[in-house]
Design an enzyme around this catalytic site. Structure first.
Site, mmCIF file in Angstrom:
data_model
loop_
_atom_site.group_PDB
_atom_site.id
_atom_site.type_symbol
_atom_site.label_atom_id
_atom_site.label_comp_id
_atom_site.label_asym_id
_atom_site.label_seq_id
_atom_site.Cartn_x
_atom_site.Cartn_y
_atom_site.Cartn_z
ATOM 1 N N THR A 116 -3.386 -8.933 10.491
ATOM 2 C CA THR A 116 -4.271 -8.371 9.461
ATOM 3 C C THR A 116 -5.647 -9.015 9.565
ATOM 4 O O THR A 116 -5.754 -10.210 9.848
ATOM 5 C CB THR A 116 -3.703 -8.530 8.032
ATOM 6 O OG1 THR A 116 -4.694 -8.083 7.091
ATOM 7 C CG2 THR A 116 -3.292 -9.953 7.705
ATOM 8 N N HIS A 119 0.815 -1.220 0.000
ATOM 9 C CA HIS A 119 0.000 0.000 0.000
ATOM 10 C C HIS A 119 0.845 1.265 0.000
ATOM 11 O O HIS A 119 0.359 2.327 0.377
ATOM 12 C CB HIS A 119 -0.976 -0.020 1.187
ATOM 13 C CG HIS A 119 -2.025 -1.086 1.069
ATOM 14 N ND1 HIS A 119 -2.850 -1.482 2.094
ATOM 15 C CD2 HIS A 119 -2.383 -1.859 0.002
ATOM 16 C CE1 HIS A 119 -3.662 -2.444 1.677
ATOM 17 N NE2 HIS A 119 -3.387 -2.702 0.425
HETATM 18 P P1 OAD Z 1 -7.161 -4.061 10.293
HETATM 19 O O1 OAD Z 1 -7.357 -2.943 11.256
HETATM 20 O O2 OAD Z 1 -8.274 -4.362 9.352
HETATM 21 O O3 OAD Z 1 -6.852 -5.405 11.094
HETATM 22 C C1 OAD Z 1 -5.900 -5.440 12.103
HETATM 23 C C2 OAD Z 1 -5.821 -6.850 12.626
HETATM 24 O O4 OAD Z 1 -4.779 -6.898 13.591
HETATM 25 C C3 OAD Z 1 -7.079 -7.348 13.305
HETATM 26 O O5 OAD Z 1 -7.420 -8.633 12.803
HETATM 27 C C4 OAD Z 1 -6.690 -7.440 14.788
HETATM 28 O O6 OAD Z 1 -7.321 -8.519 15.461
HETATM 29 C C5 OAD Z 1 -5.198 -7.687 14.670
HETATM 30 N N1 OAD Z 1 -4.404 -7.259 15.835
HETATM 31 C C6 OAD Z 1 -4.642 -6.248 16.702
HETATM 32 N N2 OAD Z 1 -3.645 -6.162 17.609
HETATM 33 C C7 OAD Z 1 -2.757 -7.135 17.300
HETATM 34 C C8 OAD Z 1 -1.524 -7.562 17.863
HETATM 35 N N3 OAD Z 1 -0.979 -6.963 18.932
HETATM 36 N N4 OAD Z 1 -0.890 -8.617 17.287
HETATM 37 C C9 OAD Z 1 -1.417 -9.244 16.203
HETATM 38 N N5 OAD Z 1 -2.572 -8.881 15.636
HETATM 39 C C10 OAD Z 1 -3.236 -7.837 16.163
HETATM 40 O O7 OAD Z 1 -5.782 -3.767 9.530
HETATM 41 P P2 OAD Z 1 -5.273 -4.366 8.143
HETATM 42 O O8 OAD Z 1 -5.703 -5.779 7.971
HETATM 43 O O9 OAD Z 1 -3.836 -4.046 8.045
HETATM 44 O O10 OAD Z 1 -5.717 0.132 3.658
HETATM 45 O O11 OAD Z 1 -6.074 -3.456 7.126
HETATM 46 C C11 OAD Z 1 -5.855 -3.626 5.763
HETATM 47 C C12 OAD Z 1 -5.996 -2.319 5.047
HETATM 48 O O12 OAD Z 1 -7.250 -1.703 5.359
HETATM 49 C C13 OAD Z 1 -4.974 -1.261 5.449
HETATM 50 O O13 OAD Z 1 -3.755 -1.374 4.777
HETATM 51 C C14 OAD Z 1 -5.675 0.016 5.096
HETATM 52 C C15 OAD Z 1 -7.016 -0.312 5.681
HETATM 53 O O14 OAD Z 1 -8.073 0.437 5.247
HETATM 54 C C16 OAD Z 1 -5.779 1.325 3.077
HETATM 55 O O15 OAD Z 1 -5.742 2.377 3.692
HETATM 56 C C17 OAD Z 1 -5.871 1.246 1.589
#
Ligand code: OAD
Length: 251
Positions: free
Chosen positions: A190, A121
């Site tokens: 993620t 991204h």
């Molecule tokens: P999300 O906010 O959708 O998901 C974060 C994940 O991390 C969740 O499944 C949580 O359960 C997990 N989590 C939280 N704390 C954690 C920890 N300490 N250790 C391990 N896991 C943990 O974030 P992304 O999946 O990165 O895109 O989101 C994907 C995309 O959506 C991002 O890149 C962004 C967003 O909108 C754009 O802006 C285009």
């Protein structure tokens, strides 16, 4: 020392010579104090991504969008890589044959020392001129007057991928190649809800990789993973690296 929560197959693959890919998301940076996107404390809770992270939002109100990204740059700059970033960097340095494929734009994997990062991204630390389509690095702490303008007079924007925009085809192709040729794919922090990033683990699985999800919560990927280890990345990744026989911190 606590017993490893990981399957013996996972440890054998981490220890071995075949390629490993870590697919990471915002949860990896949560323990550095950076908010994730979804969930109770997420950036998108109470905010509409359509107002802040789309080309249409930028066309409508570049000042608002820039304030959001300036704030995120300040938070990311003040944050430090945590034990999860450091463990992945240590694993890469010692075993080789490893790539980090991240959705994160904060630069913390790179600051932790991972050399093989593919940023699906984009990054907060690069800007693009909307008039000339030219990109350049910009790591300034203070961006000055917003919205930023290029020397040519055109509006500058963060070189990140917004909703509705395609990923850089070369970066996506490299990520797909990495997961197709990996023996072990660690899917860490993620929600596996945003495509095409979320399609990489299924691609890896179809190509025969062993898929390990590390997340405190279940996601749409969980039931397709070979192993789901419930917990925080900053706790579990150092334990994985140590249990595979590597040093957890390698300067
Ligand atoms: P999300 O906010 O959708 O998901 C974060 C994940 O991390 C969740 O499944 C949580 O359960 C997990 N989590 C939280 N704390 C954690 C920890 N300490 N250790 C391990 N896991 C943990 O974030 P992304 O999946 O990165 O895109 O989101 C994907 C995309 O959506 C991002 O890149 C962004 C967003 O909108 C754009 O802006 C285009």
């Amino acid at each position: 020392m606590l017993a490893s929560p990981f399957a013996s197959r996972t440890l054998a693959l981490a220890r071995g010579r075949e390629p490993v890919v870590a697919l990471t998301g915002a949860g990896v940076s949560a323990e550095s104090g950076l908010a994730t996107f979804r969930g109770a404390d997420g950036l998108w809770n109470g905010r509409d991504p359509a107002d802040l992270a789309t080309p249409e939002a930028f066309a409508r109100d570049p000042h608002l969008v820039w304030r959001f990204y300036d704030w995120r740059r300040r938070k990311a700059r003040a944050a430090r890589p945590n034990a999860a970033h450091l463990a992945l960097a240590a694993l890469e340095r010692q075993r080789g044959a490893m790539r980090v494929v991240t959705q994160n734009v904060d630069g913390l994997h790179q600051r932790a020392g991972s050399a093989s990062v593919l940023s699906l991204h984009g990054t907060l630390w690069r800007l693009r001129c909307t008039a000339e389509n030219r990109e350049f690095d910009d790591e300034r702490a203070d961006l000055g007057v917003l919205p930023l303008r290029c020397e040519c007079g055109g509006l500058l924007r963060p070189a990140v991928v917004w909703f509705g925009e395609p990923l850089d085809p070369a970066v996506l192709a490299e990520a797909e190649h990495a997961v197709r040729t990996a023996a072990l794919v660690l899917v860490v922090g993620t929600s596996s809800m945003v495509v095409p990033a979320a399609s990489l683990a299924p691609i890896a699985r179809r190509a025969g990789a062993w898929i390990v999800e590390i997340n405190p919560d279940r996601t749409p990927l969980t039931r397709h993973a070979d192993e789901h280890v419930t917990g925080r990345a900053g706790d579990l990744l150092p334990r994985l690296v140590a249990a595979a026989g590597f040093d957890v911190e390698v300067a």
